[in-house]
Design a protein around this motif. Structure first.
Motif, short mmCIF file in Angstrom:
data_model
loop_
_atom_site.label_atom_id
_atom_site.label_comp_id
_atom_site.label_asym_id
_atom_site.label_seq_id
_atom_site.Cartn_x
_atom_site.Cartn_y
_atom_site.Cartn_z
N VAL A 113 -13.26 -10.35 -16.96
CA VAL A 113 -13.70 -11.70 -17.34
C VAL A 113 -14.50 -11.63 -18.63
O VAL A 113 -15.01 -10.58 -19.02
N HIS A 114 -14.61 -12.78 -19.29
CA HIS A 114 -15.46 -12.88 -20.47
C HIS A 114 -16.91 -12.97 -19.99
O HIS A 114 -17.22 -13.68 -19.03
N ILE A 115 -17.81 -12.23 -20.61
CA ILE A 115 -19.21 -12.17 -20.17
C ILE A 115 -19.87 -13.54 -20.17
O ILE A 115 -20.68 -13.83 -19.28
N GLU A 121 -15.49 -6.04 -26.82
CA GLU A 121 -14.68 -7.22 -26.53
C GLU A 121 -15.47 -8.31 -25.83
O GLU A 121 -14.92 -9.37 -25.53
N ASN A 122 -16.75 -8.06 -25.53
CA ASN A 122 -17.61 -9.01 -24.82
C ASN A 122 -16.99 -9.41 -23.48
O ASN A 122 -17.01 -10.57 -23.09
N ARG A 123 -16.43 -8.41 -22.79
CA ARG A 123 -15.79 -8.63 -21.51
C ARG A 123 -16.39 -7.69 -20.47
O ARG A 123 -16.96 -6.67 -20.81
N ALA A 124 -16.21 -8.05 -19.21
CA ALA A 124 -16.70 -7.21 -18.12
C ALA A 124 -15.65 -7.11 -17.03
O ALA A 124 -14.91 -8.05 -16.78
N GLN A 125 -15.61 -5.95 -16.41
CA GLN A 125 -14.78 -5.77 -15.23
C GLN A 125 -15.71 -6.00 -14.04
O GLN A 125 -16.76 -5.37 -13.94
N VAL A 126 -15.35 -6.94 -13.19
CA VAL A 126 -16.20 -7.29 -12.05
C VAL A 126 -15.40 -7.20 -10.76
O VAL A 126 -14.18 -7.36 -10.74
N LYS A 127 -16.15 -6.97 -9.68
CA LYS A 127 -15.56 -6.96 -8.34
C LYS A 127 -16.01 -8.23 -7.63
O LYS A 127 -17.21 -8.50 -7.52
N VAL A 128 -15.06 -9.04 -7.18
CA VAL A 128 -15.36 -10.24 -6.43
C VAL A 128 -15.77 -9.79 -5.02
O VAL A 128 -14.98 -9.17 -4.31
#
Length: 58
Positions: free
Chosen positions: A50-52, A34-41
């Motif tokens: 978010v989208h990569i 999906e060209n997405r990433a799970q990120v921690k702020v």
């Protein structure tokens, strides 16, 4: 950011500065299909998806 670079950062043992909307983030997981990433702020500990291409390397 491109998918390949995001994967390199995710697999890295070092600390690489990445931002999303000018906020520092840590890449937690990458969804390559999906060209997405799970990120921690890092300023709030909030986990978001978010989208990569919206990630920026500093």
């Amino acid at each position: 950011m491109k998918l390949e670079r995001a994967k390199e950062i995710y697999d890295s043992y070092g600390v690489i500065n990445v931002k999303y909307n000018s906020k520092p983030v840590w890449i937690e997981h990458i969804e390559t299909d999906e060209n997405r990433a799970q990120v921690k702020v890092l300023t709030t500990d909030e986990i978001i998806e978010v989208h990569i291409t919206d990630l920026k390397e500093e």
